[in-house]
Design a protein around this motif. Structure first.
Motif, PDB file in Angstrom:
ATOM      1  N   ARG A  21     -70.613 -31.458  -7.064  1.00 56.49           N
ATOM      2  CA  ARG A  21     -70.843 -31.021  -8.431  1.00 56.49           C
ATOM      3  C   ARG A  21     -69.552 -30.505  -9.064  1.00 56.49           C
ATOM      4  O   ARG A  21     -69.235 -30.832 -10.216  1.00 56.49           O
ATOM      5  CB  ARG A  21     -71.917 -29.937  -8.467  1.00 56.49           C
ATOM      6  N   ALA A  22     -68.791 -29.718  -8.305  1.00 53.71           N
ATOM      7  CA  ALA A  22     -67.516 -29.221  -8.817  1.00 53.71           C
ATOM      8  C   ALA A  22     -66.565 -30.375  -9.118  1.00 53.71           C
ATOM      9  O   ALA A  22     -65.877 -30.378 -10.152  1.00 53.71           O
ATOM     10  CB  ALA A  22     -66.882 -28.264  -7.808  1.00 53.71           C
ATOM     11  N   ASP A  23     -66.531 -31.363  -8.247  1.00 49.51           N
ATOM     12  CA  ASP A  23     -65.636 -32.504  -8.457  1.00 49.51           C
ATOM     13  C   ASP A  23     -66.019 -33.290  -9.703  1.00 49.51           C
ATOM     14  O   ASP A  23     -65.150 -33.766 -10.448  1.00 49.51           O
ATOM     15  CB  ASP A  23     -65.658 -33.421  -7.230  1.00 49.51           C
ATOM     16  N   ASP A  24     -67.309 -33.410  -9.951  1.00 46.26           N
ATOM     17  CA  ASP A  24     -67.756 -34.103 -11.167  1.00 46.26           C
ATOM     18  C   ASP A  24     -67.317 -33.347 -12.415  1.00 46.26           C
ATOM     19  O   ASP A  24     -66.864 -33.951 -13.401  1.00 46.26           O
ATOM     20  CB  ASP A  24     -69.284 -34.257 -11.156  1.00 46.26           C
ATOM     21  N   ILE A  25     -67.449 -32.027 -12.395  1.00 50.34           N
ATOM     22  CA  ILE A  25     -67.008 -31.200 -13.530  1.00 50.34           C
ATOM     23  C   ILE A  25     -65.512 -31.362 -13.749  1.00 50.34           C
ATOM     24  O   ILE A  25     -65.034 -31.538 -14.881  1.00 50.34           O
ATOM     25  CB  ILE A  25     -67.368 -29.723 -13.278  1.00 50.34           C
ATOM     26  N   ILE A  26     -64.755 -31.327 -12.677  1.00 48.30           N
ATOM     27  CA  ILE A  26     -63.298 -31.419 -12.759  1.00 48.30           C
ATOM     28  C   ILE A  26     -62.882 -32.774 -13.325  1.00 48.30           C
ATOM     29  O   ILE A  26     -62.018 -32.854 -14.213  1.00 48.30           O
ATOM     30  CB  ILE A  26     -62.679 -31.169 -11.375  1.00 48.30           C
ATOM     31  N   ARG A  27     -63.486 -33.853 -12.856  1.00 49.90           N
ATOM     32  CA  ARG A  27     -63.116 -35.190 -13.358  1.00 49.90           C
ATOM     33  C   ARG A  27     -63.403 -35.300 -14.851  1.00 49.90           C
ATOM     34  O   ARG A  27     -62.625 -35.895 -15.606  1.00 49.90           O
ATOM     35  CB  ARG A  27     -63.872 -36.259 -12.581  1.00 49.90           C
TER      36      ARG A  27
ATOM     37  N   GLY B 136     -56.568 -34.078 -19.857  1.00 52.10           N
ATOM     38  CA  GLY B 136     -55.372 -34.730 -19.337  1.00 52.10           C
ATOM     39  C   GLY B 136     -54.540 -33.876 -18.413  1.00 52.10           C
ATOM     40  O   GLY B 136     -54.186 -34.286 -17.319  1.00 52.10           O
ATOM     41  N   THR B 137     -54.179 -32.649 -18.852  1.00 51.44           N
ATOM     42  CA  THR B 137     -53.404 -31.742 -18.003  1.00 51.44           C
ATOM     43  C   THR B 137     -54.009 -30.346 -18.108  1.00 51.44           C
ATOM     44  O   THR B 137     -54.897 -30.087 -18.938  1.00 51.44           O
ATOM     45  CB  THR B 137     -51.923 -31.667 -18.426  1.00 51.44           C
ATOM     46  N   THR B 138     -53.498 -29.442 -17.287  1.00 53.44           N
ATOM     47  CA  THR B 138     -53.991 -28.063 -17.302  1.00 53.44           C
ATOM     48  C   THR B 138     -53.155 -27.161 -18.199  1.00 53.44           C
ATOM     49  O   THR B 138     -53.266 -25.940 -18.128  1.00 53.44           O
ATOM     50  CB  THR B 138     -53.989 -27.495 -15.867  1.00 53.44           C
ATOM     51  N   ASP B 139     -52.311 -27.745 -19.058  1.00 53.69           N
ATOM     52  CA  ASP B 139     -51.493 -26.926 -19.951  1.00 53.69           C
ATOM     53  C   ASP B 139     -52.317 -26.230 -21.036  1.00 53.69           C
ATOM     54  O   ASP B 139     -51.909 -25.206 -21.585  1.00 53.69           O
ATOM     55  CB  ASP B 139     -50.421 -27.785 -20.627  1.00 53.69           C
ATOM     56  N   ASP B 140     -53.465 -26.794 -21.373  1.00 52.64           N
ATOM     57  CA  ASP B 140     -54.303 -26.252 -22.438  1.00 52.64           C
ATOM     58  C   ASP B 140     -55.075 -25.041 -21.911  1.00 52.64           C
ATOM     59  O   ASP B 140     -55.890 -25.157 -20.998  1.00 52.64           O
ATOM     60  CB  ASP B 140     -55.285 -27.336 -22.916  1.00 52.64           C
ATOM     61  N   LEU B 141     -54.816 -23.871 -22.501  1.00 53.45           N
ATOM     62  CA  LEU B 141     -55.484 -22.657 -22.027  1.00 53.45           C
ATOM     63  C   LEU B 141     -56.982 -22.695 -22.274  1.00 53.45           C
ATOM     64  O   LEU B 141     -57.747 -22.022 -21.586  1.00 53.45           O
ATOM     65  CB  LEU B 141     -54.863 -21.427 -22.694  1.00 53.45           C
ATOM     66  N   GLY B 142     -57.414 -23.466 -23.256  1.00 41.42           N
ATOM     67  CA  GLY B 142     -58.848 -23.627 -23.473  1.00 41.42           C
ATOM     68  C   GLY B 142     -59.517 -24.266 -22.284  1.00 41.42           C
ATOM     69  O   GLY B 142     -60.653 -23.906 -21.916  1.00 41.42           O
TER      70      GLY B 142
ATOM     71  N   ALA C 224     -56.378 -32.453 -11.367  1.00 42.55           N
ATOM     72  CA  ALA C 224     -57.653 -32.257 -10.673  1.00 42.55           C
ATOM     73  C   ALA C 224     -57.531 -31.186  -9.595  1.00 42.55           C
ATOM     74  O   ALA C 224     -58.425 -30.338  -9.434  1.00 42.55           O
ATOM     75  CB  ALA C 224     -58.128 -33.576 -10.069  1.00 42.55           C
ATOM     76  N   HIS C 225     -56.420 -31.203  -8.865  1.00 46.38           N
ATOM     77  CA  HIS C 225     -56.221 -30.210  -7.808  1.00 46.38           C
ATOM     78  C   HIS C 225     -56.036 -28.818  -8.399  1.00 46.38           C
ATOM     79  O   HIS C 225     -56.562 -27.831  -7.873  1.00 46.38           O
ATOM     80  CB  HIS C 225     -55.007 -30.598  -6.960  1.00 46.38           C
ATOM     81  N   ASP C 226     -55.295 -28.744  -9.507  1.00 47.61           N
ATOM     82  CA  ASP C 226     -55.101 -27.446 -10.155  1.00 47.61           C
ATOM     83  C   ASP C 226     -56.423 -26.877 -10.666  1.00 47.61           C
ATOM     84  O   ASP C 226     -56.667 -25.665 -10.596  1.00 47.61           O
ATOM     85  CB  ASP C 226     -54.119 -27.577 -11.316  1.00 47.61           C
ATOM     86  N   LEU C 227     -57.277 -27.741 -11.172  1.00 47.57           N
ATOM     87  CA  LEU C 227     -58.569 -27.260 -11.666  1.00 47.57           C
ATOM     88  C   LEU C 227     -59.473 -26.819 -10.524  1.00 47.57           C
ATOM     89  O   LEU C 227     -60.239 -25.854 -10.680  1.00 47.57           O
ATOM     90  CB  LEU C 227     -59.247 -28.332 -12.516  1.00 47.57           C
ATOM     91  N   TRP C 228     -59.413 -27.493  -9.398  1.00 47.04           N
ATOM     92  CA  TRP C 228     -60.165 -27.016  -8.232  1.00 47.04           C
ATOM     93  C   TRP C 228     -59.639 -25.639  -7.807  1.00 47.04           C
ATOM     94  O   TRP C 228     -60.420 -24.704  -7.569  1.00 47.04           O
ATOM     95  CB  TRP C 228     -60.053 -28.018  -7.085  1.00 47.04           C
ATOM     96  N   LEU C 229     -58.315 -25.498  -7.751  1.00 44.62           N
ATOM     97  CA  LEU C 229     -57.724 -24.207  -7.420  1.00 44.62           C
ATOM     98  C   LEU C 229     -58.160 -23.139  -8.421  1.00 44.62           C
ATOM     99  O   LEU C 229     -58.532 -22.022  -8.035  1.00 44.62           O
ATOM    100  CB  LEU C 229     -56.201 -24.341  -7.391  1.00 44.62           C
ATOM    101  N   ALA C 230     -58.144 -23.472  -9.705  1.00 41.22           N
ATOM    102  CA  ALA C 230     -58.521 -22.500 -10.729  1.00 41.22           C
ATOM    103  C   ALA C 230     -60.009 -22.183 -10.687  1.00 41.22           C
ATOM    104  O   ALA C 230     -60.407 -21.020 -10.841  1.00 41.22           O
ATOM    105  CB  ALA C 230     -58.142 -23.028 -12.116  1.00 41.22           C
TER     106      ALA C 230
END
Length: 329
Positions: A22-28, A35-41, A101-107
């Protein structure tokens, strides 16, 4: 390592592919949208997805945040499918989209423990930092060294507002080079006399060189602080590579040396594989790294790092000194 040190305060949880689906689906979905994790939103959104994580994991993370759990927590999972490409030769050359994707899993996991914060003086103030070998830094006592052991330490010991928890996510570690850890409970009781000395502000601490090369307000002036804090189970403020005592203060120097000897004897290896994460309580544990031989061919060890605070208001105060930049609020 020395004799019969007590078992360190480490816990480990291994997630199944079903538990992470479920987490992986959200992240994808979020990577596709942003696109990237630069957006603080995006980072604010990922923090809201607690329900994407299995309950047995969020229960463990709540204990980490309350300091009721272990001082070191390892979270293992099946590797993410996304290819991060070769290990960069320098953190400046890291294309941020490849690790989104990896950064979002970490976050996603880390924000259940604390609020991410970052340093203006480290890696251009980026929230996610790279831990990887850099040619010419082989002997450095930083996350970019390799051939020399990275001595045990707490993260940013020189700063009164250092992070509460350090989070590391493994992207690549072909040689299974270990992160080394020791916890405050893992070494034999120190003498009352040493205890008293180590609680006094007789130890000069300075920033590591990475803080001083950016020209962004890190103060190289030593701060005089104790290296043990608190009650019968003291917190640690230990960074031998960047700590000294006053000339002639042999008693403090010897007490510090004995403490470091005990911590060194209590170190144990934590070997991370791609997808694995470790949370290290920055007050109850020290961490370092085994030496390894870098190849500089795109296959070297590569970790992503987040620093977390339990008290965002405390960290926000550091902005006025120009040393700490808040990325989430």
């Amino acid at each position: 390592m020395c004799g019969s040190a007590p078992v360190p305060d480490i816990q480990e949880i291994t997630l199944t592919a079903r538990e992470t689906r479920r987490a992986d689906d959200i992240i994808r979905r979020l990577v596709s949208d942003y696109g990237t994790t630069d957006d603080l939103g995006l980072l604010a959104r990922i923090a809201e997805h607690r329900d994407g994580l299995p309950v047995r994991l969020t229960d463990v993370l709540a204990e980490v945040r309350s300091r009721q759990g272990s001082a070191v927590t390892v979270v293992r999972r099946p590797p993410l499918d996304e290819n991060v490409g070769p290990t960069p030769s320098h953190w400046r050359l890291h294309g941020r989209a490849v690790t989104a994707a990896h950064d979002l899993w970490l976050a996603m996991v880390s924000t259940q423990v604390g609020d991410p914060v970052c340093w203006q003086t480290l890696q251009e103030g980026r929230l996610f930092n790279d831990v990887l070998p850099i040619e010419g830094h082989e002997h450095a006592q930083t996350g970019h060294g390799s051939t020399h052991t990275l001595d045990f330490h707490v993260e940013d010991a020189f700063d009164d507002h250092r992070c509460d928890v350090l989070a590391l996510l493994c992207l690549r570690n072909h040689d299974l080079t270990a992160t080394t850890v020791a916890t405050a409970d893992a070494f034999p009781e120190i003498s009352a006399a040493d205890h008293e000395l180590l609680r006094r502000p007789r130890f000069a601490m300075v920033p590591d060189p990475e803080h001083l090369t950016s020209g962004r307000c890190a103060d190289p002036t030593p701060v005089w602080r104790p290296v043990l804090l608190g009650g019968t189970r003291p917190y640690l403020r230990v960074d031998p590579a960047y700590t000294s005592t006053a000339p002639g203060d042999g008693a403090a120097a010897r007490a510090f040396s004995r403490l470091c000897h005990r911590l060194e004897g209590a170190l144990v290896p934590v070997r991370l594989r791609p997808g694995d994460m470790v949370f290290i309580d920055n007050y109850r544990a020290v961490h370092g790294r085994e030496p390894f031989t870098p190849r500089y061919d795109g296959t070297d060890r590569w970790l992503r790092k987040l620093t977390l605070t339990f008290d965002l208001q405390r960290s926000r105060g550091r902005r006025w000194a120009g040393s700490r930049a808040l990325a989430l609020s």
